[in-house]
Design an enzyme around this catalytic site. Structure first.
Site, PDB file in Angstrom:
ATOM      1  CE  LYS A   1      -4.167  -1.827   0.275  1.00  7.74           C
ATOM      2  NZ  LYS A   1      -5.099  -1.463   1.334  1.00  7.74           N
TER       3      LYS A   1
ATOM      4  CD  GLN B   1      -3.121  -8.883   9.651  1.00  7.35           C
ATOM      5  OE1 GLN B   1      -4.249  -9.198  10.009  1.00  7.35           O
ATOM      6  NE2 GLN B   1      -2.691  -7.627   9.699  1.00  7.35           N
TER       7      GLN B   1
ATOM      8  CG  ASP C   1      -5.019  -6.436  13.535  1.00  2.00           C
ATOM      9  OD1 ASP C   1      -5.281  -5.274  13.854  1.00  2.00           O
ATOM     10  OD2 ASP C   1      -5.121  -6.867  12.369  1.00  2.00           O
ATOM     11  CG  ASN C   2      -9.310  -7.100  12.466  1.00  2.00           C
ATOM     12  OD1 ASN C   2     -10.025  -6.313  13.072  1.00  2.00           O
ATOM     13  ND2 ASN C   2      -8.747  -6.811  11.310  1.00  2.00           N
TER      14      ASN C   2
ATOM     15  CD  GLU D   1      -8.382  -3.878  15.860  1.00  2.00           C
ATOM     16  OE1 GLU D   1      -8.578  -2.890  15.136  1.00  2.00           O
ATOM     17  OE2 GLU D   1      -8.264  -5.027  15.410  1.00  2.00           O
TER      18      GLU D   1
ATOM     19  CE  LYS E   1      -4.479   2.652   8.900  1.00  2.00           C
ATOM     20  NZ  LYS E   1      -5.776   1.975   8.690  1.00  2.00           N
ATOM     21  CE1 TYR E   2      -2.334   1.448   4.674  1.00  2.00           C
ATOM     22  CE2 TYR E   2      -3.338   3.500   5.407  1.00  2.00           C
ATOM     23  CZ  TYR E   2      -3.424   2.147   5.176  1.00  2.00           C
ATOM     24  OH  TYR E   2      -4.589   1.468   5.441  1.00  2.00           O
TER      25      TYR E   2
END
Length: 460
Positions: A58, A118, A190-191, A219, A330-331
């Site tokens: 990204k 992930q 995370d998630n 989260e 984040k990016y």
């Protein structure tokens, strides 16, 4: 106790730099510890510190195509340098990480690590353990989604693929044990709601059998039933809907649910005021006053609260029409001026000091909402089970206007006659005063939109 009472500070290690062209390092994080400790935080939470994939990386502001120098999302974990057990080379080494953990302990803090189950498309597991993933007949693989969000740079493990049971489960458990060996005892997951519950129940039990004090923060911004289930299967804490509860009636209703409903037995809320994913609309429009309002609510309604770095600078520039930060860390790398004018660093330090000094504020339990004839002013008392420590908080929920209200104080709880006087300590400026009679008028200005008192019933 540590899972019930803590103040979290979240940061991106790579943004602990004075130059956006140079990645911050774990050693740079160590240099920031005194300032974070001075604000009274005792959990330092870092976003993922692992190598970042390049395939479908990204770009800035979540652009689908990255520029050659874009660092990518820290959540696209894995590359030629390694996966979840490795550290991004630009951040440092395992020796640096251990030094960070030790330095944090010297400043009274624990390090919490992001555990994101992930993989980037370049994660070693995709070549070493192809049978852990769900491949299409044409050999391609579907990217991760958490509707409405799409993560083109990430793929998920198929937990029930024939090759994944039990090998992938054991490998993920061993990642947690690897970081525990490095000194971590707190993991922000995370998630977790997008992964199988039986995995979490098994994994958390396996880890706690060896390290009983290990904490897991969920989260999980999802349906209440799912969030509750995560609490029941072993998560120590959870993110909440606090982020979107702004009106007085919403806050009172939500706190009543958390403290008087069945959730009180298994759901421990962590009130984060913002996250890298969530730049609340309230903060976008309300400036310094709005940040103070949300800080005092989070810090005095729950024993657990957290801020994502930049909050203390009142940073809230949004992507137009989105609940996200513009130029998100984040990016990309960000270099911050930590002394930026208009910051609320001293107010946050004061709130955390008040929390440490008053056991009534060290849990979300023990709360009663007091009458207020103004919907823009919320008044509540926090108390320990034996009522030895009682704190009364008043908050102006309007970041733009002066507000006042009449409230009725529970004099009867201290055996004080309705017309008598009660000694209280004003915890903000640190003075004592007398409240004459149970009915009091409270006035609050947006420049300092809250008041906190401790009742001291050695009364006349």
């Amino acid at each position: 106790k540590a899972a019930q009472f803590a103040s979290w500070y979240e940061l991106f290690p790579r943004s602990q730099t004075d130059n956006p062209a140079r990645s911050g390092t774990l050693r740079d994080v160590i240099a920031r510890l005194p300032a974070i400790a001075d604000m009274g935080f005792n959990v330092l939470y870092t976003t993922p510190i692992h190598p970042i994939g390049r395939t479908h990386r990204k770009g800035r502001n979540n652009a689908l195509k990255a520029a050659p120098d874009d660092p990518g999302s820290t959540y696209a974990i894995g590359g030629p340098e390694g996966g979840h057990e490795a550290i991004h080379p630009e951040l440092g080494t395992m020796e640096d990480f251990r030094a960070l953990v030790m330095a944090a302990h010297e400043h009274g803090m624990e390090v919490a690590l992001d555990f994101a189950v992930q993989c980037s498309r370049d994660h070693p597991w995709l070549s070493q353990h192809k049978d852990w993933f769900a491949w299409r007949p044409d050999g391609s693989i579907h990217f991760a989604e958490n509707p409405p969000k799409k993560y083109e740079d990430i793929v998920n493990i198929n937990f029930y693929a024939p090759g994944a049971v039990p090998d992938a489960w054991i490998a993920l458990r061993d990642i947690v044990l690897h970081w525990i060996d490095a000194g971590v005892r707190i993991f922000r997951v995370d998630n977790p709601h997008t992964k199988p519950f039986p995995f979490w129940e098994w994994m958390i039990a396996e880890v706690r059998a060896q390290f009983p004090g290990t904490q897991f923060l969920a989260e999980a911004f999802t349906r209440p039933k799912i969030m509750n289930r995560l609490g029941k299967i072993g998560f120590s804490q959870s993110y909440t809907y606090f982020t979107w509860r702004n009106a007085r009636w919403e806050l009172e209703e939500y706190m009543t649910t958390l403290t008087q409903g069945p959730e009180a037995d298994f759901f421990r809320p962590n009130f984060f005021v913002n996250t890298p994913d969530i730049n609340p609309v309230f903060l976008q429009n309300s400036g310094r006053a709005g940040h103070l309002i949300r800080a005092v609510l989070a810090a005095t309604l729950s024993g657990l609260w957290g801020v994502y770095s930049g909050f203390e600078l009142c940073e809230a520039t949004p992507l137009p029409g989105r609940e996200e930060y513009k130029d998100s860390e984040k990016y990309q790398l960000r270099a911050w001026d930590w002394d930026r004018p208009g910051n609320i660093v001293s107010e946050i330090a004061m709130l955390n000091r008040i929390r440490r000094q008053n056991p009534a504020l060290q849990s979300h339990l023990g709360i009663r909402f007091l009458p207020s004839d103004n919907a823009q002013v919320m008044v509540y008392e926090r108390f320990t089970p034996d009522r030895f420590n009682t704190v009364i908080v008043a908050v102006n929920l309007d970041p733009y206007h002066y507000q006042e209200t009449n409230t009725e104080l529970p004099f009867y709880e201290w055996g004080v006659a309705d017309h008598a006087s009660l000694t209280v300590a004003d915890l903000v400026p640190g003075r004592h005063l007398q409240w004459q009679g149970k009915w009091q008028r409270i006035t609050l200005d947006p420049s300092f939109p809250f008041a906190i008192w401790r009742a001291e019933p050695e009364t006349v």
